[in-house]
Design a protein around this motif. Structure first.
Motif, short mmCIF file in Angstrom:
data_model
loop_
_atom_site.label_atom_id
_atom_site.label_comp_id
_atom_site.label_asym_id
_atom_site.label_seq_id
_atom_site.Cartn_x
_atom_site.Cartn_y
_atom_site.Cartn_z
N GLY A 34 -2.94 11.30 -3.25
CA GLY A 34 -3.42 10.82 -1.96
C GLY A 34 -4.92 10.72 -1.87
N SER B 18 0.82 -1.20 0.00
CA SER B 18 0.00 0.00 0.00
C SER B 18 0.86 1.26 0.00
CB SER B 18 -0.92 -0.01 1.22
OG SER B 18 -1.66 1.17 1.29
N ARG C 285 -8.01 8.94 -4.22
CA ARG C 285 -8.87 7.87 -3.72
C ARG C 285 -10.34 8.26 -3.77
NH1 ARG C 285 -4.61 7.87 -0.14
NH2 ARG C 285 -5.88 8.63 1.60
N ASN D 53 1.69 8.81 -6.39
CA ASN D 53 1.86 10.25 -6.19
C ASN D 53 2.94 10.82 -7.11
OD1 ASN D 53 -0.20 10.40 -4.34
ND2 ASN D 53 1.14 10.34 -2.56
N GLU E 82 1.14 3.95 -3.09
CA GLU E 82 0.78 5.35 -2.90
C GLU E 82 1.94 6.28 -3.28
OE1 GLU E 82 -1.44 8.32 0.22
OE2 GLU E 82 -0.60 6.46 1.00
#
Length: 160
Positions: free
Chosen positions: A50, A32, A54, A40, A36
């Motif tokens: 971020g 995860s 989502r 990014n 991320e």
């Protein structure tokens, strides 16, 4: 219990690096975090990272959600989700409205501008996702996804 079953039942305290590397929560957290970070970086120029990414992704899949539902699905605290939605309203990517089913409930949905933004993000995200799974056998990937879905279903606290 077989040796193979014992390997998948690793518990604290870990005695070896291999035990840590076979601990599902550790693997999930690393995956995860890595995803991320890479996402990014890929989206840095598009100003959607971020929680914003989502929230937009969830609204893309579900069309219309409450802040509570968005919070659960975007894996973000409710206060952060509320702030994120406010920012996305200000940019014109989402709109809030009163639920047709219950006048007390406010929902959030993508606007046309928000849909276009998700479409603009998709190529970068799709390239990143393909590179994540490209060398993994399709049947194994499907099994992995199915097992993770079973685990999530088992532990989730809500109906979403």
């Amino acid at each position: 219990m077989s040796d193979r079953a014992e390997e998948s039942r690793v518990e604290l305290p870990f005695k070896t690096p291999e035990e840590l590397e076979n601990y599902l929560p550790y693997l999930a957290a690393r995956l995860s975090r890595r995803w991320e970070t890479d996402q990014n970086l890929a989206l840095a120029e598009l100003d959607v990272q971020g929680a914003r990414m989502r929230v937009l992704s969830c609204l893309s899949a579900f069309d219309e959600l409450t802040i509570s539902e968005l919070s659960v699905l975007s894996v973000t605290e409710q206060s952060t989700t509320s702030r994120t939605v406010e920012q996305l309203v200000e940019t014109g990517f989402v709109e809030r409205s009163i639920s047709e089913n219950d006048q007390r409930v406010r929902t959030v949905a993508l606007t046309g501008k928000g849909e276009r933004k998700v479409d603009a993000l998709a190529p970068s995200i799709n390239v990143l996702y393909r590179s994540l799974v490209e060398d993994i056998d399709e049947a194994e990937l499907k099994t992995c996804i199915r097992v993770l879905q079973q685990i999530l279903k088992k532990i989730k606290k809500n109906q979403i």
